[in-house]
Structure formats: C-alpha cells, structure tokens
Write a protein that holds these residues in place. Structure first.
Motif, mmCIF file in Angstrom:
data_model
loop_
_atom_site.group_PDB
_atom_site.id
_atom_site.type_symbol
_atom_site.label_atom_id
_atom_site.label_comp_id
_atom_site.label_asym_id
_atom_site.label_seq_id
_atom_site.Cartn_x
_atom_site.Cartn_y
_atom_site.Cartn_z
ATOM 1 N N THR A 102 32.500 -32.911 -51.871
ATOM 2 C CA THR A 102 32.700 -34.291 -51.411
ATOM 3 C C THR A 102 33.422 -34.362 -50.067
ATOM 4 O O THR A 102 33.691 -35.454 -49.580
ATOM 5 C CB THR A 102 33.504 -35.092 -52.456
ATOM 6 O OG1 THR A 102 34.769 -34.447 -52.675
ATOM 7 C CG2 THR A 102 32.743 -35.190 -53.764
ATOM 8 N N HIS B 53 36.666 -30.144 -52.149
ATOM 9 C CA HIS B 53 36.760 -31.055 -53.285
ATOM 10 C C HIS B 53 35.366 -31.282 -53.871
ATOM 11 O O HIS B 53 34.359 -31.265 -53.157
ATOM 12 C CB HIS B 53 37.367 -32.390 -52.842
ATOM 13 C CG HIS B 53 38.728 -32.244 -52.219
ATOM 14 N ND1 HIS B 53 39.865 -32.051 -52.967
ATOM 15 C CD2 HIS B 53 39.131 -32.265 -50.914
ATOM 16 C CE1 HIS B 53 40.908 -31.961 -52.164
ATOM 17 N NE2 HIS B 53 40.488 -32.084 -50.905
ATOM 18 N N TYR B 54 35.324 -31.489 -55.185
ATOM 19 C CA TYR B 54 34.052 -31.630 -55.892
ATOM 20 C C TYR B 54 34.031 -32.917 -56.699
ATOM 21 O O TYR B 54 35.076 -33.446 -57.103
ATOM 22 C CB TYR B 54 33.825 -30.447 -56.843
ATOM 23 C CG TYR B 54 33.870 -29.100 -56.178
ATOM 24 C CD1 TYR B 54 32.736 -28.543 -55.588
ATOM 25 C CD2 TYR B 54 35.061 -28.363 -56.126
ATOM 26 C CE1 TYR B 54 32.774 -27.295 -54.977
ATOM 27 C CE2 TYR B 54 35.115 -27.121 -55.519
ATOM 28 C CZ TYR B 54 33.965 -26.594 -54.949
ATOM 29 O OH TYR B 54 34.013 -25.366 -54.353
ATOM 30 N N ASP B 55 32.795 -33.404 -56.956
ATOM 31 C CA ASP B 55 32.624 -34.530 -57.856
ATOM 32 C C ASP B 55 32.325 -34.002 -59.256
ATOM 33 O O ASP B 55 32.422 -32.797 -59.517
ATOM 34 C CB ASP B 55 31.512 -35.467 -57.367
ATOM 35 C CG ASP B 55 30.167 -34.764 -57.239
ATOM 36 O OD1 ASP B 55 30.008 -33.644 -57.771
ATOM 37 O OD2 ASP B 55 29.264 -35.327 -56.583
ATOM 38 N N GLU B 56 31.956 -34.913 -60.169
ATOM 39 C CA GLU B 56 31.720 -34.503 -61.555
ATOM 40 C C GLU B 56 30.514 -33.583 -61.707
ATOM 41 O O GLU B 56 30.381 -32.877 -62.719
ATOM 42 C CB GLU B 56 31.542 -35.744 -62.448
ATOM 43 C CG GLU B 56 30.356 -36.631 -62.092
ATOM 44 C CD GLU B 56 30.687 -37.665 -61.026
ATOM 45 O OE1 GLU B 56 29.885 -38.593 -60.831
ATOM 46 O OE2 GLU B 56 31.752 -37.511 -60.390
ATOM 47 N N HIS B 57 29.617 -33.580 -60.713
ATOM 48 C CA HIS B 57 28.446 -32.696 -60.753
ATOM 49 C C HIS B 57 28.658 -31.416 -59.950
ATOM 50 O O HIS B 57 27.699 -30.687 -59.672
ATOM 51 C CB HIS B 57 27.216 -33.437 -60.208
ATOM 52 C CG HIS B 57 26.891 -34.685 -60.960
ATOM 53 N ND1 HIS B 57 26.437 -34.683 -62.263
ATOM 54 C CD2 HIS B 57 26.977 -35.998 -60.598
ATOM 55 C CE1 HIS B 57 26.231 -35.922 -62.661
ATOM 56 N NE2 HIS B 57 26.552 -36.741 -61.674
ATOM 57 N N HIS B 58 29.892 -31.141 -59.569
ATOM 58 C CA HIS B 58 30.279 -29.953 -58.807
ATOM 59 C C HIS B 58 29.613 -29.921 -57.429
ATOM 60 O O HIS B 58 29.240 -28.874 -56.917
ATOM 61 C CB HIS B 58 29.955 -28.669 -59.587
ATOM 62 C CG HIS B 58 30.784 -27.494 -59.115
ATOM 63 N ND1 HIS B 58 32.141 -27.394 -59.341
ATOM 64 C CD2 HIS B 58 30.433 -26.372 -58.417
ATOM 65 C CE1 HIS B 58 32.580 -26.268 -58.818
ATOM 66 N NE2 HIS B 58 31.574 -25.630 -58.250
ATOM 67 N N HIS B 59 29.454 -31.097 -56.826
ATOM 68 C CA HIS B 59 28.963 -31.202 -55.460
ATOM 69 C C HIS B 59 30.147 -31.445 -54.531
ATOM 70 O O HIS B 59 31.054 -32.224 -54.855
ATOM 71 C CB HIS B 59 27.956 -32.343 -55.330
ATOM 72 C CG HIS B 59 26.711 -32.126 -56.123
ATOM 73 N ND1 HIS B 59 25.937 -33.171 -56.597
ATOM 74 C CD2 HIS B 59 26.103 -30.998 -56.540
ATOM 75 C CE1 HIS B 59 24.902 -32.688 -57.265
ATOM 76 N NE2 HIS B 59 24.985 -31.370 -57.254
#
Length: 372
Positions: A138, A130-136
């Motif tokens: 999570t 899963h990713y956050d809005e900055h494509h990191h």
C-alpha cells in the motif's frame, strides 16, 4: 550468399551458447540450497523453477546478465545499472545501483525508495513496506519514467537499425550494386516491397508505408532474436510494447484511410439500409479488433515460446540423471532452433497484416485491379 550463411552460423552459435549458459548458470541463479535448505523434495525444485521463469519474463531496472553465489555465500550480480527517473514532487533521478536489486533503500533528496517485486515504492529509511488484507503493498508508488532493461534494448535496437540502413544507403552511393551491409539487407527489403507491400497496398500507394513496414519488420525480428541469447532480453513479451506497435498500425490506418474505406464501414454499398444500420457498429468495432489481434498474437506467441523453452530446460534439474537431462537438453535445443523460425515468422505476420490493413484503407472503388 556467404553473408547469409554467416548470419545463420552466428545465430546457431548464439543459440548453442544460450543453451550451455542456461545449463551452467541456472543452479547458481536459483541457489536452491540458499533459499530453501530445509526442503529437498522435487516440489521445491518445481516451485523454484516456476519462480525463476516468472522473474525472467519481467522487466527490470538494471541490465543483469547473470548472477551467482560466491564462496562466502554472497549473491553477486553481473551487469550494469540503468537510470531511475521518478516523478515525486519533482523529478528524482538516480542510478539503479542504489537499489541493489531490491536489497537496499535508496535515499534521494531526503526521500527513500525501495524496489519491491519489480516496482519502486516510497518508504522510510528502514525500507518498511505496508500491506492490505490481501497482502498487497500500500506504499505510495511514484510515477516511474525509468530507463528499464526493455527501454534500453529498444533504444539499442533502434540505433542498430539506423546504423544498418545508413550503411546500406552509403553502399548504394558508391555503385548500383551494393556491398557489405547493403548486399545482406537488399533481398529482405525487396521481398517486403515486392511480396508484402505492393500486392496488398498497390503500386500507387505502397511507397507511403514502406518506411513503417521495414522498420516494424526489422525491429520485431531483431528483438525476437535477442530474446534467444543469454542476454535475457524479453521485449515483445511485454504487452505494453506490442500494444504500442499495434497502436501505430491502427493510427496509420485510420489517418490515411480514404472516403471509400469509411463509406464501407458506416454505409456499406449494395446492402439494404436496415442492414446498414446493423452492420455499421460491427464494422466500426472491427477496426479496433484488427490491431488488438496484432498485439495479442505477437505477445502470446513470444511469451509462450519463452515459457515452454525454459520449462523444458528446468526439467534437467528435476530429473537429475544423464538420461532425463540429456533428453531435456536435446528437446530444448530443437525447440530453440524452432524459435529462430518463430522470431522471423512473427515479424513477417505483423508486417503482412499491417500491409493488409493499409491496403484496405487506401483501396479505391473503381481500381480493384491495382492490387494484382
């Protein structure tokens, strides 16, 4: 003399093998046609070279020697797995072969783990990230205590140093004149004692620090030499390793310092008291800056050397002609020879500066001539 000459010859042979191995294996490692078949321009090659250099500088959970693409288009790895040790509601131990270089999901005691960009994340059976809005990513990261490639190399070099000095000690037990390993190591040990430890620490106190100075010199030197071989070991370009070495120097300096050392820091003699108040925090800050400069110098020089050397080798795949590739190979070979000097020079600088800090810590107020 013959042993020293043999050592130089072995280093040069390692260097030649390293250069040839890079030239032969690099296209297979980068497998440009497999990753980006639709892009044929030079920009694609540059991007792949940059990605490979970044990947080469990272630590890994397995000891990979090299990789290649077989006739069936499968990506094969040559090396051996290392133990993965995670703390995730208890100790989870398994082989890194279960992760298959990030291509598989490892199932351990009902938990699922995936290797993603060099880090292990907890996931599901499908390996969802899963990713956050900055494509990191999570996903939860378990506390990683794994024996990585760098850790394995540190253990290996530690055993090698122990074996070397054990052999040296046995050679002295047989006679006053050492043989074999003792004859090879004796000039280096005497140099560190007579030209680094005694002049900077003094004859009265130098013996307390010789074990550390010898260990740190040979550790950094051997590790740096291994970084020039096809093994792809890059330990001292990991800032955590250089931080640990610098921290040892700082702790030894701090806990062995005498009252004269602390007196010069907090209440400098011969200076008006208003200036003492101003200089005290500056001098205290200097005790932290000195080891910080040690870790940055070692980390930056080794990392820069690897990046420049591999970038020059990468030019061969950009030029793709006999003239440009030959010039790049020649320049890389000369630079690799220079890296042999840098490997020893960085070990010498770290050892010399550590001895200087130890000397300032034990310097006595009325015995300044002791250092001469």
């Amino acid at each position: 003399m013959q042993n020293i000459f043999s050592l130089k010859t072995i280093c040069l042979l390692f260097l030649l093998v390293s250069s040839i191995s890079f030239a032969q294996d690099e296209p297979q490692k980068m497998h440009l046609e497999e990753i980006a078949p639709e892009v044929e321009g030079k920009q694609s090659v540059k991007e792949e070279i940059k990605e490979y250099i970044n990947h080469h500088l990272l630590d890994s959970h397995d000891f990979g020697l090299y990789s290649y693409v077989n006739d069936a288009g499968e990506h094969k790895y040559v090396g051996f797995p290392l133990p993965v040790i995670l703390w995730d509601n208890g100790l989870q131990v398994f082989s890194s072969s279960k992760l298959h270089h990030g291509e598989s999901v490892a199932e351990v005691n009902g938990n699922y783990y995936k290797l993603y960009h060099g880090k292990i994340y907890k996931t599901d059976a499908e390996g969802t990230i899963h990713y956050d809005e900055h494509h990191h990513a999570t996903n939860v990261k378990p506390f990683d205590l794994s024996i990585t490639k760098n850790v394995f190399t540190i253990f290996l070099v530690g055993l090698l140093i122990f074996f070397m000095f054990r052999r040296m000690a046995k050679s002295y037990q047989k006679g006053a004149i050492p043989k074999g390993m003792g004859r090879l190591l004796e000039p280096i040990v005497l140099y560190i004692r007579d030209d680094i430890a005694i002049p900077n620490i003094g004859k009265k106190h130098y013996k307390r620090y010789m074990s550390f100075l010898l260990t740190v010199f040979f550790f950094i030197w051997i590790i740096n030499l291994l970084g020039l071989t096809p093994l792809g070991v890059n330990v001292t370009n990991n800032i955590a390793v250089t931080l640990a070495l610098a921290l040892l120097t700082y702790l030894i300096t701090t806990f062995t310092a005498n009252k004269n050392y602390w007196g010069h820091i907090f209440w400098m003699p011969g200076v008006p008291w208003p200036m003492k108040i101003i200089l005290a925090p500056i001098e205290l800050l200097g005790t932290f800056i000195k080891p910080f400069s040690l870790l940055i110098r070692l980390y930056a020089n080794i990392t820069a050397g690897h990046i420049v050397l591999m970038s020059i080798i990468g030019l061969m795949f950009i030029f793709k002609n006999w003239l440009g590739s030959s010039l790049s190979f020649g320049l890389a070979f000369v630079l690799a020879l220079l890296e042999l000097l840098v490997a020893a020079l960085q070990a010498y600088i770290f050892t010399m500066l550590s001895a200087l800090y130890f000397g300032s810590a034990v310097e006595e107020h009325h015995h300044g001539d002791e250092h001469h």
